[in-house]
Design a protein around this motif. Structure first.
Motif, PDB file in Angstrom:
ATOM      1  N   GLU A  62       0.867  -1.191   0.000  1.00  0.00           N
ATOM      2  CA  GLU A  62       0.000   0.000   0.000  1.00  0.00           C
ATOM      3  C   GLU A  62       0.890   1.223   0.000  1.00  0.00           C
ATOM      4  O   GLU A  62       1.861   1.309   0.743  1.00  0.00           O
ATOM      5  CB  GLU A  62      -0.901  -0.019   1.219  1.00  0.00           C
ATOM      6  CG  GLU A  62      -1.890   1.126   1.246  1.00  0.00           C
ATOM      7  CD  GLU A  62      -2.821   1.029   2.430  1.00  0.00           C
ATOM      8  OE1 GLU A  62      -2.810   1.975   3.234  1.00  0.00           O
ATOM      9  OE2 GLU A  62      -3.515   0.008   2.557  1.00  0.00           O
ATOM     10  N   ARG A  63       0.555   2.191  -0.851  1.00  0.00           N
ATOM     11  CA  ARG A  63       1.369   3.405  -0.916  1.00  0.00           C
ATOM     12  C   ARG A  63       1.123   4.248   0.339  1.00  0.00           C
ATOM     13  O   ARG A  63      -0.001   4.327   0.807  1.00  0.00           O
ATOM     14  CB  ARG A  63       0.999   4.228  -2.147  1.00  0.00           C
ATOM     15  CG  ARG A  63       1.475   3.636  -3.429  1.00  0.00           C
ATOM     16  CD  ARG A  63       1.083   4.547  -4.585  1.00  0.00           C
ATOM     17  NE  ARG A  63       1.564   3.967  -5.825  1.00  0.00           N
ATOM     18  CZ  ARG A  63       2.461   4.595  -6.601  1.00  0.00           C
ATOM     19  NH1 ARG A  63       2.889   5.774  -6.292  1.00  0.00           N
ATOM     20  NH2 ARG A  63       2.875   4.005  -7.692  1.00  0.00           N
ATOM     21  N   PRO A  64       2.169   4.857   0.834  1.00  0.00           N
ATOM     22  CA  PRO A  64       1.993   5.758   1.982  1.00  0.00           C
ATOM     23  C   PRO A  64       1.084   6.927   1.602  1.00  0.00           C
ATOM     24  O   PRO A  64       0.966   7.268   0.424  1.00  0.00           O
ATOM     25  CB  PRO A  64       3.417   6.245   2.276  1.00  0.00           C
ATOM     26  CG  PRO A  64       4.325   5.313   1.561  1.00  0.00           C
ATOM     27  CD  PRO A  64       3.546   4.726   0.436  1.00  0.00           C
ATOM     28  N   PRO A  65       0.444   7.561   2.553  1.00  0.00           N
ATOM     29  CA  PRO A  65      -0.522   8.622   2.265  1.00  0.00           C
ATOM     30  C   PRO A  65       0.085   9.842   1.544  1.00  0.00           C
ATOM     31  O   PRO A  65      -0.629  10.583   0.892  1.00  0.00           O
ATOM     32  CB  PRO A  65      -1.053   9.025   3.612  1.00  0.00           C
ATOM     33  CG  PRO A  65      -0.398   8.176   4.623  1.00  0.00           C
ATOM     34  CD  PRO A  65       0.527   7.256   3.935  1.00  0.00           C
TER      35      PRO A  65
END
Length: 67
Positions: A62-65
């Protein structure tokens, strides 16, 4: 060296040995308490790891925010 002097020496040595045994008993007692504390910590950590493993894996790739 007379018999009385030998008895005095033996009594002195015995007194030192009694002190040493008492000191060693105290160390063993303290180490036992510390082992109990460490065992409790390990048990808590194992429970924590098990509960996290049961909740499933976290987000994968999951990509960081901030992306």
């Amino acid at each position: 060296m007379g018999t009385e002097d030998r008895f005095v020496d033996i009594e002195i040595k015995l007194a030192h040995q009694e002190d040493m045994v008492e000191s060693l008993n105290q160390v063993v007692y303290q180490q036992g308490r510390r082992i109990d504390q460490l065992e409790a910590m390990v048990s808590q950590l194992a429970d924590h790891i098990r509960s996290n493993a049961q909740s499933g894996p976290g987000p994968v790739n999951e990509r960081p925010p901030h992306y």
